[in-house]
Design an enzyme around this catalytic site. Structure first.
Site, PDB file in Angstrom:
ATOM      1  N   TRP A 126      13.190   6.983   6.079  1.00  0.00           N
ATOM      2  CA  TRP A 126      12.341   6.069   5.307  1.00  0.00           C
ATOM      3  C   TRP A 126      12.897   6.067   3.873  1.00  0.00           C
ATOM      4  O   TRP A 126      13.033   7.146   3.270  1.00  0.00           O
ATOM      5  CB  TRP A 126      10.916   6.596   5.352  1.00  0.00           C
ATOM      6  CG  TRP A 126       9.897   5.815   4.600  1.00  0.00           C
ATOM      7  CD1 TRP A 126       9.717   4.464   4.611  1.00  0.00           C
ATOM      8  CD2 TRP A 126       8.890   6.351   3.733  1.00  0.00           C
ATOM      9  NE1 TRP A 126       8.661   4.128   3.823  1.00  0.00           N
ATOM     10  CE2 TRP A 126       8.130   5.271   3.258  1.00  0.00           C
ATOM     11  CE3 TRP A 126       8.550   7.639   3.329  1.00  0.00           C
ATOM     12  CZ2 TRP A 126       7.054   5.430   2.402  1.00  0.00           C
ATOM     13  CZ3 TRP A 126       7.490   7.807   2.472  1.00  0.00           C
ATOM     14  CH2 TRP A 126       6.746   6.709   2.015  1.00  0.00           C
ATOM     15  N   ASP A 206       6.702  15.316   8.181  1.00  0.00           N
ATOM     16  CA  ASP A 206       6.039  14.081   7.794  1.00  0.00           C
ATOM     17  C   ASP A 206       5.522  13.418   9.070  1.00  0.00           C
ATOM     18  O   ASP A 206       6.308  12.973   9.916  1.00  0.00           O
ATOM     19  CB  ASP A 206       7.040  13.167   7.067  1.00  0.00           C
ATOM     20  CG  ASP A 206       6.374  11.913   6.503  1.00  0.00           C
ATOM     21  OD1 ASP A 206       5.155  11.757   6.697  1.00  0.00           O
ATOM     22  OD2 ASP A 206       7.082  11.101   5.874  1.00  0.00           O
ATOM     23  N   ALA A 208       3.426  10.468  10.001  1.00  0.00           N
ATOM     24  CA  ALA A 208       2.787   9.253   9.483  1.00  0.00           C
ATOM     25  C   ALA A 208       2.387   8.291  10.587  1.00  0.00           C
ATOM     26  O   ALA A 208       1.750   7.271  10.312  1.00  0.00           O
ATOM     27  CB  ALA A 208       3.733   8.557   8.497  1.00  0.00           C
ATOM     28  N   LYS A 241      -1.558   4.157   9.315  1.00  0.00           N
ATOM     29  CA  LYS A 241      -1.144   3.404  10.503  1.00  0.00           C
ATOM     30  C   LYS A 241      -2.113   3.630  11.667  1.00  0.00           C
ATOM     31  O   LYS A 241      -2.540   2.690  12.317  1.00  0.00           O
ATOM     32  CB  LYS A 241       0.262   3.815  10.947  1.00  0.00           C
ATOM     33  CG  LYS A 241       1.246   4.054   9.821  1.00  0.00           C
ATOM     34  CD  LYS A 241       1.761   2.784   9.190  1.00  0.00           C
ATOM     35  CE  LYS A 241       2.639   3.151   8.005  1.00  0.00           C
ATOM     36  NZ  LYS A 241       3.427   2.086   7.476  1.00  0.00           N
TER      37      LYS A 241
HETATM   38  C1  LMR Z   1       7.220   1.152   5.975  1.00  0.00           C
HETATM   39  O1  LMR Z   1       8.111   2.000   6.108  1.00  0.00           O
HETATM   40  O2  LMR Z   1       7.397  -0.050   6.178  1.00  0.00           O
HETATM   41  C2  LMR Z   1       5.849   1.590   5.571  1.00  0.00           C
HETATM   42  O3  LMR Z   1       5.720   2.963   5.636  1.00  0.00           O
HETATM   43  C3  LMR Z   1       5.414   1.030   4.290  1.00  0.00           C
HETATM   44  C4  LMR Z   1       5.983   1.742   3.121  1.00  0.00           C
HETATM   45  O4  LMR Z   1       5.210   2.290   2.330  1.00  0.00           O
HETATM   46  O5  LMR Z   1       7.219   1.749   2.958  1.00  0.00           O
END
Ligand code: LMR
Length: 390
Positions: A126, A206, A208, A241
């Protein structure tokens, strides 16, 4: 003074929201930021959340401050779901955070205060992970998350851990890997847990997307294996989410340790970081989650809604995998990947062509949010992909 500031690029992922909104084509397809969409392309509020919000409206009698830890009823209600019903409660404490991002920030700041110098992380990841590490001022050491065959690369993780030094933290995605959708298998987690323990690094997990892969219990398998093997760990959690609370910013930061004194001190550090950053987290969404988890009927309703999300994403993945080969792109692995995301091996030009010629919006990395695909647009997307990559 202000004229000395350096211009900053817009966050590439969040910029997609505006770009997509500004596109007037009714056939446009949003595969950008990670929000779930129904088969009709909507991101509705969960029915269980609406019910909890009604309850909140009727019963909440004060909006007085709660403190930097936020709603501890929410933080504690999540513990059996995240750590397991029989987890040793004395080993864990937590605090509310503004979304998963706030939880990751708290975890990395606390690690830095504890002497962490470096975060070891599989890439791609991410994009905000690296940004948060840089903002806290730690060094980042990366390893390759995926093999050439598109499986999770256990050997690369093994090598990174073998090379670890005191003061290192390893950041692992608990499930539904963002951005690849390629998770470690349960058998790989069985190896990872003792590997992390033997390396002596501090794990930061993490989590999420719990519940968006194979279910709440199955998606916690890796986290629970690691926590059973190590003396201490940090966990960043998000309800954005799995409860559909995105803009309400509902997350939690947990510390797990066998040392009761260190646990209390770690939480006190988290509280001072929160106080100097946002003072207290927003309450509303967390209070709604607390009400759901404290009520069997609402919990059942929420589980059912989460199940429906998984079922729809499985259907989308099945259809994408059935496309088999689109030009050089092997679509078959998308069927087995988990969660909202998969990555397509597309060039920057191809991603731009998809946007300009077909109104298909995806991250510059080639990450697609498969929940943006519906029965109404999936064939259009496959044809567009064939047009630019075929
Ligand atoms: C994403 O990766 O699209 C989501 O987790 C939104 C974000 O905060 O980046």
């Amino acid at each position: 003074m202000l004229e000395t500031l350096k211009p900053q690029p817009a966050d590439a992922l969040l910029a997609l929201i505006k770009l997509h909104n500004a596109d007037p084509r009714p056939t446009k397809i949003d595969l950008g930021v990670g929000v779930y969409r129904t088969g009709a392309g909507d991101t509705p509020v969960f029915g269980a959340i609406k019910a909890a919000e009604r309850l909140l409206l009727e019963t909440q009698d004060s909006k007085a401050y709660l403190g930097p830890e936020g709603d501890m009823g929410f933080v504690h209600a999540l513990i059996p779901h995240v750590f397991g019903a029989d987890f040793n409660r004395a080993r864990v404490e937590g605090m509310q955070a503004p979304g998963g991002t706030g939880a990751v920030r708290l975890a990395i700041e606390v690690a830095a205060r504890a002497g962490a110098k470096r975060i070891i992380m599989g890439t791609p990841s991410w994009p905000n992970h690296a940004q948060i590490v840089a903002a806290v001022g730690l060094e980042l050491k990366t390893f390759k998350h995926m093999t050439a065959e598109g499986t999770a690369d256990l050997e690369a993780l093994r090598a990174a851990l073998a090379d670890a030094a005191p003061g290192d933290v390893v950041l692992l995605h608990g499930c539904c890997h963002n951005p690849t959708g390629v998770d470690y298998t349960p058998a790989q987690w069985d190896e990872i847990a003792p590997m992390v323990a033997a390396s002596g690094v501090l794990p930061l997990i993490d989590l999420a997307y719990q519940g968006l892969g194979d279910g709440m219990e199955a998606d916690a398998y890796g986290l629970r294996q690691v926590l059973a093997a190590v003396p201490e760990a940090l966990v960043a959690y998000s309800c954005d989410k799995n409860f559909g609370l995105y803009r309400d910013r509902v997350g939690a930061f947990y510390v797990v340790t066998d040392n009761a004194e260190a646990l209390a001190i770690a939480m006190a550090n988290g509280a001072t970081i929160a106080r100097a950053s946002w003072s207290m987290p927003p309450d509303h969404g967390a209070a709604a989650v607390r009400l759901i988890l404290g009520d069997a009927a609402l919990t059942a309703q929420w589980s059912q809604e989460l199940f429906a999300m998984r079922a729809r994403m499985a259907e989308v993945r099945e259809r994408l995998a059935a496309a088999q080969q689109i030009g050089p792109i092997n679509m078959a692995p998308l069927g087995a990947q988990k969660g909202l995301f998969s990555m397509l091996p597309l060039s920057a030009e191809q991603i731009m062509a998809l946007r300009e010629r077909h109104g298909v919006y995806m991250a510059g990395s080639g990450r697609v949010n498969i929940a943006g695909l519906t029965t109404g647009n999936i064939e259009t997307f496959i044809a567009a992909l064939a047009d630019v990559a075929g």
